[in-house]
Scaffold this motif. Structure first.
Motif, PDB file in Angstrom:
ATOM      1  N   ALA A  11       0.849  -1.187   0.000  1.00 55.74           N
ATOM      2  CA  ALA A  11       0.000   0.000   0.000  1.00 55.74           C
ATOM      3  C   ALA A  11       0.883   1.236   0.000  1.00 55.74           C
ATOM      4  O   ALA A  11       2.069   1.170   0.350  1.00 55.74           O
ATOM      5  N   ILE A  12       0.286   2.374  -0.383  1.00 60.81           N
ATOM      6  CA  ILE A  12       0.989   3.647  -0.416  1.00 60.81           C
ATOM      7  C   ILE A  12       0.135   4.692   0.299  1.00 60.81           C
ATOM      8  O   ILE A  12      -1.090   4.734   0.125  1.00 60.81           O
ATOM      9  N   THR A  13       0.781   5.507   1.107  1.00 60.67           N
ATOM     10  CA  THR A  13       0.084   6.607   1.763  1.00 60.67           C
ATOM     11  C   THR A  13       0.847   7.899   1.555  1.00 60.67           C
ATOM     12  O   THR A  13       2.035   7.890   1.192  1.00 60.67           O
ATOM     13  N   SER A  14       0.189   9.011   1.776  1.00 61.16           N
ATOM     14  CA  SER A  14       0.800  10.325   1.645  1.00 61.16           C
ATOM     15  C   SER A  14      -0.031  11.322   2.436  1.00 61.16           C
ATOM     16  O   SER A  14      -1.170  11.030   2.813  1.00 61.16           O
ATOM     17  N   ARG A  15       0.550  12.500   2.665  1.00 62.92           N
ATOM     18  CA  ARG A  15      -0.229  13.552   3.297  1.00 62.92           C
ATOM     19  C   ARG A  15      -1.467  13.855   2.455  1.00 62.92           C
ATOM     20  O   ARG A  15      -2.550  14.093   2.964  1.00 62.92           O
ATOM     21  N   SER A  16      -1.306  13.851   1.148  1.00 63.17           N
ATOM     22  CA  SER A  16      -2.420  14.041   0.217  1.00 63.17           C
ATOM     23  C   SER A  16      -2.878  12.677  -0.294  1.00 63.17           C
ATOM     24  O   SER A  16      -2.124  11.979  -0.976  1.00 63.17           O
ATOM     25  N   MET A  17      -4.088  12.293   0.019  1.00 59.65           N
ATOM     26  CA  MET A  17      -4.579  11.000  -0.442  1.00 59.65           C
ATOM     27  C   MET A  17      -4.771  10.988  -1.960  1.00 59.65           C
ATOM     28  O   MET A  17      -4.696   9.937  -2.585  1.00 59.65           O
ATOM     29  N   THR A  18      -4.968  12.166  -2.560  1.00 58.87           N
ATOM     30  CA  THR A  18      -5.016  12.215  -4.019  1.00 58.87           C
ATOM     31  C   THR A  18      -3.677  11.799  -4.604  1.00 58.87           C
ATOM     32  O   THR A  18      -3.601  11.007  -5.555  1.00 58.87           O
ATOM     33  N   ARG A  26      -0.576   3.523 -10.157  1.00 65.69           N
ATOM     34  CA  ARG A  26       0.520   3.211 -11.083  1.00 65.69           C
ATOM     35  C   ARG A  26       1.095   1.823 -10.810  1.00 65.69           C
ATOM     36  O   ARG A  26       1.556   1.143 -11.725  1.00 65.69           O
ATOM     37  N   TYR A  27       1.059   1.414  -9.540  1.00 68.72           N
ATOM     38  CA  TYR A  27       1.670   0.142  -9.160  1.00 68.72           C
ATOM     39  C   TYR A  27       0.646  -0.934  -8.816  1.00 68.72           C
ATOM     40  O   TYR A  27       1.020  -2.024  -8.374  1.00 68.72           O
ATOM     41  N   GLY A  28      -0.634  -0.620  -9.006  1.00 68.47           N
ATOM     42  CA  GLY A  28      -1.659  -1.632  -8.804  1.00 68.47           C
ATOM     43  C   GLY A  28      -1.843  -2.049  -7.360  1.00 68.47           C
ATOM     44  O   GLY A  28      -2.162  -3.209  -7.073  1.00 68.47           O
ATOM     45  N   VAL A  29      -1.636  -1.108  -6.433  1.00 74.93           N
ATOM     46  CA  VAL A  29      -1.844  -1.391  -5.006  1.00 74.93           C
ATOM     47  C   VAL A  29      -2.806  -0.346  -4.448  1.00 74.93           C
ATOM     48  O   VAL A  29      -3.007   0.710  -5.055  1.00 74.93           O
ATOM     49  N   PRO A  30      -3.419  -0.606  -3.285  1.00 70.72           N
ATOM     50  CA  PRO A  30      -4.346   0.376  -2.729  1.00 70.72           C
ATOM     51  C   PRO A  30      -3.629   1.579  -2.110  1.00 70.72           C
ATOM     52  O   PRO A  30      -2.493   1.472  -1.648  1.00 70.72           O
ATOM     53  N   ALA A  31      -4.306   2.712  -2.117  1.00 74.75           N
ATOM     54  CA  ALA A  31      -3.907   3.852  -1.299  1.00 74.75           C
ATOM     55  C   ALA A  31      -4.601   3.707   0.046  1.00 74.75           C
ATOM     56  O   ALA A  31      -5.771   3.338   0.106  1.00 74.75           O
ATOM     57  N   ALA A  32      -3.895   3.950   1.114  1.00 70.24           N
ATOM     58  CA  ALA A  32      -4.464   3.759   2.450  1.00 70.24           C
ATOM     59  C   ALA A  32      -3.974   4.864   3.361  1.00 70.24           C
ATOM     60  O   ALA A  32      -2.943   5.497   3.103  1.00 70.24           O
ATOM     61  N   THR A  33      -4.681   5.109   4.442  1.00 67.16           N
ATOM     62  CA  THR A  33      -4.221   6.081   5.427  1.00 67.16           C
ATOM     63  C   THR A  33      -3.029   5.499   6.178  1.00 67.16           C
ATOM     64  O   THR A  33      -2.843   4.272   6.237  1.00 67.16           O
ATOM     65  N   GLU A  44       5.081  -5.654   7.213  1.00 68.15           N
ATOM     66  CA  GLU A  44       6.237  -5.816   8.103  1.00 68.15           C
ATOM     67  C   GLU A  44       7.179  -4.617   8.092  1.00 68.15           C
ATOM     68  O   GLU A  44       7.827  -4.321   9.098  1.00 68.15           O
ATOM     69  N   LEU A  45       7.282  -3.960   6.944  1.00 63.07           N
ATOM     70  CA  LEU A  45       8.332  -2.966   6.725  1.00 63.07           C
ATOM     71  C   LEU A  45       7.724  -1.744   6.052  1.00 63.07           C
ATOM     72  O   LEU A  45       6.984  -1.871   5.076  1.00 63.07           O
ATOM     73  N   LEU A  46       8.028  -0.560   6.578  1.00 68.39           N
ATOM     74  CA  LEU A  46       7.597   0.688   5.957  1.00 68.39           C
ATOM     75  C   LEU A  46       8.799   1.439   5.408  1.00 68.39           C
ATOM     76  O   LEU A  46       9.869   1.458   6.035  1.00 68.39           O
ATOM     77  N   VAL A  47       8.606   2.079   4.264  1.00 72.07           N
ATOM     78  CA  VAL A  47       9.625   2.919   3.651  1.00 72.07           C
ATOM     79  C   VAL A  47       9.136   4.357   3.723  1.00 72.07           C
ATOM     80  O   VAL A  47       8.078   4.694   3.198  1.00 72.07           O
ATOM     81  N   ASN A  48       9.885   5.209   4.393  1.00 71.79           N
ATOM     82  CA  ASN A  48       9.495   6.601   4.629  1.00 71.79           C
ATOM     83  C   ASN A  48      10.221   7.502   3.636  1.00 71.79           C
ATOM     84  O   ASN A  48      11.425   7.706   3.730  1.00 71.79           O
ATOM     85  N   LEU A  49       9.457   8.050   2.677  1.00 77.92           N
ATOM     86  CA  LEU A  49      10.009   8.958   1.678  1.00 77.92           C
ATOM     87  C   LEU A  49       9.503  10.387   1.865  1.00 77.92           C
ATOM     88  O   LEU A  49       9.580  11.200   0.956  1.00 77.92           O
ATOM     89  N   ALA A  50       8.977  10.679   3.043  1.00 84.28           N
ATOM     90  CA  ALA A  50       8.484  12.031   3.333  1.00 84.28           C
ATOM     91  C   ALA A  50       9.654  13.010   3.442  1.00 84.28           C
ATOM     92  O   ALA A  50      10.814  12.602   3.559  1.00 84.28           O
ATOM     93  N   GLU A  54      10.050  15.866   8.489  1.00 82.32           N
ATOM     94  CA  GLU A  54       8.969  15.065   9.055  1.00 82.32           C
ATOM     95  C   GLU A  54       9.427  13.670   9.489  1.00 82.32           C
ATOM     96  O   GLU A  54       8.628  12.886  10.008  1.00 82.32           O
ATOM     97  N   HIS A  55      10.689  13.362   9.277  1.00 80.44           N
ATOM     98  CA  HIS A  55      11.156  12.004   9.537  1.00 80.44           C
ATOM     99  C   HIS A  55      11.056  11.605  11.000  1.00 80.44           C
ATOM    100  O   HIS A  55      10.667  10.486  11.321  1.00 80.44           O
ATOM    101  N   ASP A  56      11.439  12.500  11.913  1.00 78.97           N
ATOM    102  CA  ASP A  56      11.478  12.130  13.327  1.00 78.97           C
ATOM    103  C   ASP A  56      10.122  11.624  13.814  1.00 78.97           C
ATOM    104  O   ASP A  56      10.013  10.547  14.404  1.00 78.97           O
ATOM    105  N   ALA A  57       9.081  12.407  13.566  1.00 81.23           N
ATOM    106  CA  ALA A  57       7.751  12.027  14.063  1.00 81.23           C
ATOM    107  C   ALA A  57       7.229  10.772  13.368  1.00 81.23           C
ATOM    108  O   ALA A  57       6.683   9.870  14.019  1.00 81.23           O
ATOM    109  N   LEU A  58       7.398  10.693  12.046  1.00 78.59           N
ATOM    110  CA  LEU A  58       6.895   9.533  11.310  1.00 78.59           C
ATOM    111  C   LEU A  58       7.656   8.267  11.676  1.00 78.59           C
ATOM    112  O   LEU A  58       7.060   7.199  11.881  1.00 78.59           O
ATOM    113  N   ASN A  59       8.969   8.367  11.759  1.00 76.59           N
ATOM    114  CA  ASN A  59       9.763   7.187  12.088  1.00 76.59           C
ATOM    115  C   ASN A  59       9.423   6.662  13.478  1.00 76.59           C
ATOM    116  O   ASN A  59       9.381   5.446  13.711  1.00 76.59           O
TER     117      ASN A  59
END
Length: 362
Positions: A11-18, A26-33, A44-50, A54-59
């Motif tokens: 799944a993929i998430t972002s600040r903007s759900m759009t 594009r990758y055939g997976v759901p967008a999720a909160t 199991e594993l998250l990749v943070n590209l924010a 914003e890394h400290d709080a998200l990580n």
């Protein structure tokens, strides 16, 4: 992530759900909160590209949710927060990793091999100079790079710090000075071209990094009207190397020894060196961003150590912060953290890692 058998993109998430929905389709997976992803036990594993600020709080949220973490650089803007996150991850039995992973590349592994084999004698001095006229020359939204957290040591610094730690080991002390080229800049590209924004940070830094037995002079600037004349060199008691650009994986390192001319250092037998895309200038470049993530995934499955482990990424964060602190205070900063040089790549031992990163990409 979408091309390797080591990972299954969920799944993929972002600040903007759009934005998330556009990318996910594009990758055939759901967008999720983010909440949905953090609470999904199958992930199991998250990749943070924010953005880095914003890394400290998200990580922290990712680790608290019991997930393994791989993040874009910088891992953190604060050494103390990086250490806290590493401690929390260890307590939770989770692994953390972080870009940059460019030191996996053939150009940098070739230089590492020369150092390890005594090809330049005892390393004594390094020089890295990186700079240009400003992020606005190529980025349509440059203002964030001129606010706190966007300082060159936090943005471009991790590539070079990781390169030097890979070659020489941990940094022990940092000295630095800094300057600001102008108080305002203008957007040059995109829909906001012409918009003026304030410069809130120093934009040029000159640092001296002291290692156990060598010293590196490291200059970063967003105020250079022309490309720097000297870029990336390592000098030893018996020779000198021109190092590859740590922004990429390949490059053409070269070796000069006393009484001999300069000779290229072969990268032919090393992985992650074949050009697989064109850079912003249209020049073919070896760019295998994500190989550090695959190395982490293999470590999770096999129990083997991964190269961008907690000690390595915390140390890189502390050195970044130390450059900014030393420049502000005018005082030498002693680096408290320690780490080992990452294990060099071996074509036999790392067969799975190498085969799992398709090259060249179609």
């Amino acid at each position: 992530m979408a091309r390797t058998d080591l990972l299954s993109l969920s799944a993929i998430t972002s600040r903007s759900m759009t934005s998330a929905q556009n990318r996910a389709s594009r990758y055939g997976v759901p967008a999720a909160t983010l909440d949905a992803i953090l609470s999904d036990p199958s992930i199991e594993l998250l990749v943070n590209l924010a953005p880095g600020a914003e890394h400290d709080a998200l990580n922290a949220r990712i680790i608290a949710a019991g997930k393994h973490l791989y993040t874009e650089k910088p891992f953190s803007l604060s050494a103390s927060k990086a250490r806290k996150l590493a401690t929390d991850a260890q307590a939770a039995g989770r692994r953390i990793g972080s870009a940059p992973d460019t030191f996996f590349g053939a150009g940098h592994q070739a230089a590492r091999r020369v150092v390890d084999q005594g090809g330049i004698g005892k390393p004594v001095l390094g020089v890295s100079v990186v700079g240009h006229a400003g992020v606005e020359q190529f980025h349509p939204c440059p203002a964030g790079f001129y606010r706190a957290g966007g300082e060159p040591p936090f943005d471009i610094g991790p590539y070079y710090i990781a390169q030097w730690v890979n070659l020489l080991g941990p940094v022990r002390r940092v000295h630095a000075g800094s300057a600001r080229g102008s108080s305002e800049r203008s957007v040059l590209r995109g829909p906001d071209a012409g918009k003026v924004f304030p410069v809130e940070i120093d934009t040029s830094y000159a640092a001296v990094l002291e290692f156990d037995e060598a010293t590196v002079s490291f200059v970063m600037s967003l105020d250079m009207a022309a490309a720097p004349l000297y870029q990336n060199h390592c000098y030893g008691t018996e020779g000198a190397m021109v190092l590859a650009d740590p922004n990429f994986f390949g490059g053409e390192p070269s070796l000069t020894r006393a009484g001999h001319g300069s000779e290229p250092i072969s990268i032919d037998d090393l992985p992650f060196g074949i050009p697989n895309r064109k850079n912003h200038a249209g020049v073919p470049a070896a760019d295998y961003r994500g190989v550090g993530l695959l190395d982490l995934a293999i470590g999770i499955r096999t129990g083997m150590p991964h190269r961008t482990d907690a000690a390595f990424v915390v140390h890189v964060c502390e050195v970044m912060e130390a450059i900014v602190m030393a420049a502000r205070s005018g005082q030498t900063v002693t680096v408290q953290s320690d780490c080992c040089r990452p294990q060099s790549l071996d074509p036999e031992r790392d067969k799975l890692l190498i085969s799992s990163m398709p090259s060249p990409w179609p």
